[in-house]
Enzyme design. Sequence first.
Site, short mmCIF file in Angstrom:
data_model
loop_
_atom_site.label_atom_id
_atom_site.label_comp_id
_atom_site.label_asym_id
_atom_site.label_seq_id
_atom_site.Cartn_x
_atom_site.Cartn_y
_atom_site.Cartn_z
N CYS A 163 1.34 -12.51 -36.57
CA CYS A 163 0.22 -13.08 -37.33
C CYS A 163 0.64 -13.71 -38.65
CB CYS A 163 -0.83 -12.00 -37.58
SG CYS A 163 -1.28 -11.11 -36.08
N HIS A 303 -5.96 -11.65 -45.54
CA HIS A 303 -5.64 -11.51 -44.12
C HIS A 303 -6.88 -11.02 -43.38
CE1 HIS A 303 -3.18 -11.24 -40.61
NE2 HIS A 303 -3.16 -9.92 -40.57
N GLU A 314 -4.90 -3.48 -47.13
CA GLU A 314 -4.85 -4.74 -47.87
C GLU A 314 -5.57 -4.60 -49.20
OE1 GLU A 314 -5.44 -9.54 -47.14
OE2 GLU A 314 -6.33 -8.12 -45.71
N LYS A 335 -11.54 -15.10 -41.16
CA LYS A 335 -11.50 -14.54 -39.80
C LYS A 335 -12.86 -14.00 -39.38
CE LYS A 335 -6.56 -13.33 -39.71
NZ LYS A 335 -6.15 -13.68 -41.08
N HIS A 340 -9.41 -14.11 -35.19
CA HIS A 340 -8.00 -14.07 -35.60
C HIS A 340 -7.21 -15.06 -34.76
CE1 HIS A 340 -4.24 -12.93 -37.08
NE2 HIS A 340 -4.33 -11.61 -37.02
N PHE A 399 2.29 -7.98 -36.84
CA PHE A 399 2.91 -6.87 -36.13
C PHE A 399 4.43 -6.94 -36.33
CE2 PHE A 399 -0.51 -6.32 -32.56
CZ PHE A 399 -1.37 -5.77 -33.50
#
Length: 412
Positions: A163, A303, A314, A335, A340, A399
Amino acid sequence: MKKRVVITGMGAITPVGNNVPTFWNSLIEGKSGTKLIEGFDTEGLPVKIGAEITNFDPLDYLELKEAKRMDRVCQFGMAAANQAVEDSKIAESNFDPARIAVVTGSGIGGIDTLEKQHTVIMTKKPKFVSPLFIPMLIPDIIPGHIAMKWNFMGPNYSVASACATGSHAIGIAYRHILSDDCDVIVTGGTEASITPLALAGFSNMKALSKRNDDPARASRPFDKTRDGFVMGEGAGMLVLEELEHALKRGANIYAEIVGYGFSADAYHITSPHPEGRGQKIALASAIRTSGLPIEDFQYLNAHGTSTPLNDKYETITIKKVFGENVKNINISSIKSMTGHLLGAAGGAEAIALAMSLREQIVPPTINYEFPDPECDLNYTPNKAVKREIKAGLSMNFGFGGHNAALALKKYD
């Protein structure tokens, strides 16, 4: 003197608009792109929703023969790149091919092609597997196609960091210009992973929202009732250019890229570090390399995936980096509207940040209804806000513990 890098072209294929003006207007209006999946039968799958691209025709950008030789991920990337190059007007100038580069990314690549060709080999004979299988599968074919279309002969390759891919591609592209490897670079991310196999994989790892009965409200970053992210798809591409080169040809300038930070959590294959260890390094580095005072960062394009752990951690990171100044910052996650976009998220979100700086508007985080005591910052709930924005950050975490942050400022 340090070279300056500006954005002179942008292109977007997203669940809420297939060009930058439509994409931006949808964000400001708070439109959701999540709905029941139409591209394949979701029978037997626990998740039946996604932020699909449903009104895209590759023949608007490609010849039929070209389109047939590309996976959907490449079609999206080519369409967004086409928009960005046309917007920049760089191809109309008297350019040196060796001084224009292409660095793009895809977190997963041509998974639709992989699934279909695997079905072929399992149900027929190996000789029926397409000879174009590998070129359609590999992510690096995307910058290759972009270079071939416009004869851009500078550095050319692909990035893959889940991502964080789109942000990494843009940050690396920015550094190529600073290093004088090129004057202009096409960069960004693309993804087309709403497929049965990918949906099953993300679903089985408990990463996705299961609000099948209420798709438009499924992606709800920082909200207490969030239950996972929504799979999206699309592409966001930008043309970055050395400032003097852009000024000499009278280019339109959206915003200036002034910093880039990247790091690793070195912690877990999927979970961010609970104390934001690696994320903090990336954000602090982007701010430091920008040379701007921390007070200038008045908007953060987060994010904000809508997963329980990411949004919590976050928030911890943002507090650690900005301290008391966090009270003066607007934060939002687009998002909530686009879903996403995985490897394309960084590209689309950099475009959103550039537009925020240009228009001095913060897009909202929609579906924010129930405040979470562990997520207690100003997430710009549900409605866009007009305010002064001198500079902003776009941050993406992937990830594997990959972290990337881009610092942009209003162009003066």
